[in-house]
Design a protein around this motif. Sequence first.
Motif, mmCIF file in Angstrom:
data_model
loop_
_atom_site.group_PDB
_atom_site.id
_atom_site.type_symbol
_atom_site.label_atom_id
_atom_site.label_comp_id
_atom_site.label_asym_id
_atom_site.label_seq_id
_atom_site.Cartn_x
_atom_site.Cartn_y
_atom_site.Cartn_z
ATOM 1 N N LEU A 68 69.909 104.029 -6.053
ATOM 2 C CA LEU A 68 70.884 105.120 -6.052
ATOM 3 C C LEU A 68 71.644 105.232 -4.734
ATOM 4 C CD1 LEU A 68 68.745 107.705 -8.027
ATOM 5 C CD2 LEU A 68 70.813 106.541 -8.826
ATOM 6 N N GLY A 69 71.190 104.528 -3.719
ATOM 7 C CA GLY A 69 71.973 104.392 -2.500
ATOM 8 C C GLY A 69 71.830 105.521 -1.498
ATOM 9 N N ASP A 70 72.630 105.432 -0.450
ATOM 10 C CA ASP A 70 72.592 106.419 0.634
ATOM 11 C C ASP A 70 72.864 107.821 0.090
ATOM 12 O OD1 ASP A 70 72.132 104.372 2.372
ATOM 13 O OD2 ASP A 70 74.220 104.190 3.030
ATOM 14 N N GLY A 71 72.159 108.777 0.620
ATOM 15 C CA GLY A 71 72.326 110.165 0.203
ATOM 16 C C GLY A 71 71.355 110.590 -0.869
ATOM 17 N N ALA A 72 70.702 109.645 -1.542
ATOM 18 C CA ALA A 72 69.716 109.993 -2.559
ATOM 19 C C ALA A 72 68.444 110.487 -1.884
ATOM 20 C CB ALA A 72 69.412 108.788 -3.443
ATOM 21 N N ALA A 73 67.778 111.452 -2.503
ATOM 22 C CA ALA A 73 66.548 112.006 -1.928
ATOM 23 C C ALA A 73 65.612 112.450 -3.043
ATOM 24 C CB ALA A 73 66.869 113.192 -1.017
ATOM 25 N N LEU A 74 64.324 112.322 -2.801
ATOM 26 C CA LEU A 74 63.345 112.788 -3.776
ATOM 27 C C LEU A 74 63.432 114.296 -3.926
ATOM 28 C CD1 LEU A 74 60.108 110.782 -2.865
ATOM 29 C CD2 LEU A 74 61.707 110.355 -4.750
ATOM 30 N N THR A 75 63.277 114.760 -5.150
ATOM 31 C CA THR A 75 63.223 116.188 -5.425
ATOM 32 C C THR A 75 62.199 116.410 -6.528
ATOM 33 O OG1 THR A 75 64.552 118.162 -5.889
ATOM 34 C CG2 THR A 75 65.097 116.172 -7.148
ATOM 35 N N GLY A 76 62.103 117.623 -7.041
ATOM 36 C CA GLY A 76 61.191 117.903 -8.145
ATOM 37 C C GLY A 76 59.731 117.684 -7.794
ATOM 38 N N PRO A 77 58.918 117.231 -8.769
ATOM 39 C CA PRO A 77 57.467 117.107 -8.553
ATOM 40 C C PRO A 77 57.107 116.224 -7.358
ATOM 41 C CG PRO A 77 58.001 116.854 -10.878
ATOM 42 C CD PRO A 77 59.303 116.866 -10.147
ATOM 43 N N ASP A 78 57.820 115.116 -7.187
ATOM 44 C CA ASP A 78 57.482 114.199 -6.096
ATOM 45 C C ASP A 78 57.718 114.845 -4.731
ATOM 46 O OD1 ASP A 78 57.117 111.340 -7.531
ATOM 47 O OD2 ASP A 78 58.648 112.510 -8.547
ATOM 48 N N ALA A 79 58.815 115.586 -4.602
ATOM 49 C CA ALA A 79 59.093 116.269 -3.339
ATOM 50 C C ALA A 79 58.077 117.387 -3.097
ATOM 51 C CB ALA A 79 60.512 116.832 -3.344
ATOM 52 N N CYS A 80 57.723 118.131 -4.147
ATOM 53 C CA CYS A 80 56.720 119.191 -4.002
ATOM 54 C C CYS A 80 55.389 118.606 -3.538
ATOM 55 C CB CYS A 80 56.526 119.928 -5.325
ATOM 56 S SG CYS A 80 57.925 120.951 -5.829
ATOM 57 N N ALA A 81 54.989 117.489 -4.150
ATOM 58 C CA ALA A 81 53.735 116.834 -3.768
ATOM 59 C C ALA A 81 53.805 116.323 -2.335
ATOM 60 C CB ALA A 81 53.433 115.695 -4.730
ATOM 61 N N ALA A 82 54.954 115.781 -1.940
ATOM 62 C CA ALA A 82 55.114 115.279 -0.574
ATOM 63 C C ALA A 82 54.980 116.402 0.448
ATOM 64 C CB ALA A 82 56.460 114.582 -0.423
ATOM 65 N N HIS A 83 55.465 117.582 0.104
ATOM 66 C CA HIS A 83 55.329 118.736 1.005
ATOM 67 C C HIS A 83 53.894 119.244 1.051
ATOM 68 C CE1 HIS A 83 59.452 119.507 2.264
ATOM 69 N NE2 HIS A 83 59.869 119.289 1.025
ATOM 70 N N GLY A 84 53.105 118.917 0.044
ATOM 71 C CA GLY A 84 51.713 119.370 0.012
ATOM 72 C C GLY A 84 51.485 120.616 -0.807
ATOM 73 N N MET A 85 52.406 120.929 -1.711
ATOM 74 C CA MET A 85 52.254 122.129 -2.547
ATOM 75 C C MET A 85 51.162 121.922 -3.591
ATOM 76 S SD MET A 85 56.196 123.229 -3.255
ATOM 77 C CE MET A 85 57.455 122.939 -2.016
ATOM 78 N N ARG A 86 50.668 123.039 -4.099
ATOM 79 C CA ARG A 86 49.687 122.992 -5.178
ATOM 80 C C ARG A 86 50.333 123.403 -6.499
ATOM 81 N NH1 ARG A 86 47.457 128.407 -5.808
ATOM 82 N NH2 ARG A 86 48.189 129.754 -4.118
ATOM 83 N N ASP A 87 49.612 123.145 -7.575
ATOM 84 C CA ASP A 87 50.077 123.489 -8.923
ATOM 85 C C ASP A 87 51.408 122.816 -9.258
ATOM 86 O OD1 ASP A 87 47.858 125.086 -9.490
ATOM 87 O OD2 ASP A 87 48.761 126.838 -8.551
ATOM 88 N N VAL A 88 51.551 121.571 -8.830
ATOM 89 C CA VAL A 88 52.778 120.811 -9.118
ATOM 90 C C VAL A 88 52.674 120.224 -10.527
ATOM 91 C CG1 VAL A 88 54.248 118.895 -8.418
ATOM 92 C CG2 VAL A 88 53.046 120.243 -6.678
ATOM 93 N N PRO A 89 53.635 120.487 -11.395
ATOM 94 C CA PRO A 89 53.565 119.963 -12.760
ATOM 95 C C PRO A 89 53.891 118.473 -12.813
ATOM 96 C CG PRO A 89 55.638 121.110 -12.439
ATOM 97 C CD PRO A 89 54.844 121.313 -11.174
ATOM 98 N N ASP A 90 53.494 117.851 -13.901
ATOM 99 C CA ASP A 90 53.849 116.447 -14.125
ATOM 100 C C ASP A 90 55.325 116.353 -14.506
ATOM 101 O OD1 ASP A 90 51.249 115.580 -13.657
ATOM 102 O OD2 ASP A 90 50.678 115.864 -15.757
ATOM 103 N N GLY A 91 55.875 115.174 -14.357
ATOM 104 C CA GLY A 91 57.266 114.951 -14.742
ATOM 105 C C GLY A 91 57.721 113.607 -14.228
ATOM 106 N N PRO A 92 58.884 113.145 -14.674
ATOM 107 C CA PRO A 92 59.404 111.877 -14.171
ATOM 108 C C PRO A 92 59.770 111.969 -12.699
ATOM 109 C CG PRO A 92 61.077 113.026 -15.439
ATOM 110 C CD PRO A 92 59.809 113.804 -15.611
ATOM 111 N N VAL A 93 59.885 110.829 -12.053
ATOM 112 C CA VAL A 93 60.394 110.799 -10.683
ATOM 113 C C VAL A 93 61.785 111.428 -10.693
ATOM 114 C CG1 VAL A 93 61.190 109.314 -8.812
ATOM 115 C CG2 VAL A 93 59.066 108.761 -10.026
ATOM 116 N N ALA A 94 62.011 112.395 -9.825
ATOM 117 C CA ALA A 94 63.305 113.088 -9.771
ATOM 118 C C ALA A 94 64.003 112.758 -8.460
ATOM 119 C CB ALA A 94 63.117 114.595 -9.905
ATOM 120 N N VAL A 95 65.273 112.409 -8.554
ATOM 121 C CA VAL A 95 66.047 112.046 -7.368
ATOM 122 C C VAL A 95 67.353 112.832 -7.375
ATOM 123 C CG1 VAL A 95 67.137 110.186 -6.075
ATOM 124 C CG2 VAL A 95 65.057 109.728 -7.391
ATOM 125 N N LEU A 96 67.632 113.481 -6.253
ATOM 126 C CA LEU A 96 68.870 114.243 -6.104
ATOM 127 C C LEU A 96 69.951 113.330 -5.547
ATOM 128 C CD1 LEU A 96 69.804 117.294 -6.349
ATOM 129 C CD2 LEU A 96 69.614 117.350 -3.856
#
Length: 326
Positions: A68-96
């Motif tokens: 997806l190139g420059d400017g793309a960033a993880l969001t959604g469940p993957d970003a929540c997990a990376a931050h260390g949040m709890r109760d993160v739901p399952d879902g596809p890899v999300a990219v903003l």
Amino acid sequence: MRATTAARAALLPPLLTRADLAAAGLDTDVALRAVQSGTWSVVLPGAWTRRGGEVTRRERQEAALALLGDGAALTGPDACAAHGMRDVPDGPVAVLVAHEVRRDLGPAVRIVRTTATVPVLQLRGLPTVAPVRAVLDACWQQPLQHVRALVLAAVADGWVDLSDVERLVDEGPRRGSATVRRAVLDAHRGARSAPEAELADVLVAAVRRGHLPPFLLNPELLLDGEPVVTPDAYLVGLGVGGEMDSVRHHGSTRALDSTLLRHDRASRAGIELHHVTPSRFRSDPQAYVDRLREAVAGRRQLTVPEPPGLVVVRHGPLLPAISCTR
């Protein structure tokens, strides 16, 4: 592969895209043959890993960002997990990505488009959106229970400010935002978890039917200036509290000891706590309401139902929003 082709392929990175093949002077047939032989694996359309076997989520994240190139960033469940949040739901890899990006990477990747400037930071070596945006995108097409769990945990743990969640929801489309808006309302009520929000729903209905008095969520109860207990729900003026005891938060020996000590401290102060597990509550919420009704009836027979000198510190509104005489 011919010797020269094999030699060039061996110099490729472990995770590669069509662009990497082209830069090495190779075409996609090299990747197709390697996949057929089992030495490479398809990560996403146009991306491969130079090893056979099951593709990892990390590989999908890296491949999606590369494609997806420059400017793309993880969001959604993957970003929540990376931050260390709890109760993160399952879902596809999300990219903003920027709104003008038009690419489909298949069902394993959800592409989220935006016209806004979104803060991005590096977490675990990958560009990742800030917590509030991550939470909002992780709620996409999730059931209310999962949305409540994530939003309330993120607010309770200090990952996001409730006003920031509200602002981002208001700035976005209304379609698909109902569950997040409901979780925001739950947080304003004082709920700190999905089970507490479910408890509030049932108790609000019971109050409106005249079966229970108004209540507060998570108030601090003080006696003689000292903290006694912070019940999940407190029936105002009657010294009766409700507690949702999940295995997760109360199941260990240490947590159970803390729960029992809290119960004993409340009992000595003249406050009744009625405990229930989320699973038992969900299986028969009316049974729990009936138990609280019995407790209320008993307390109303006392000359002074609530311990004298009890101070109730609110962290949310009286529920439902009706007058209450004490």
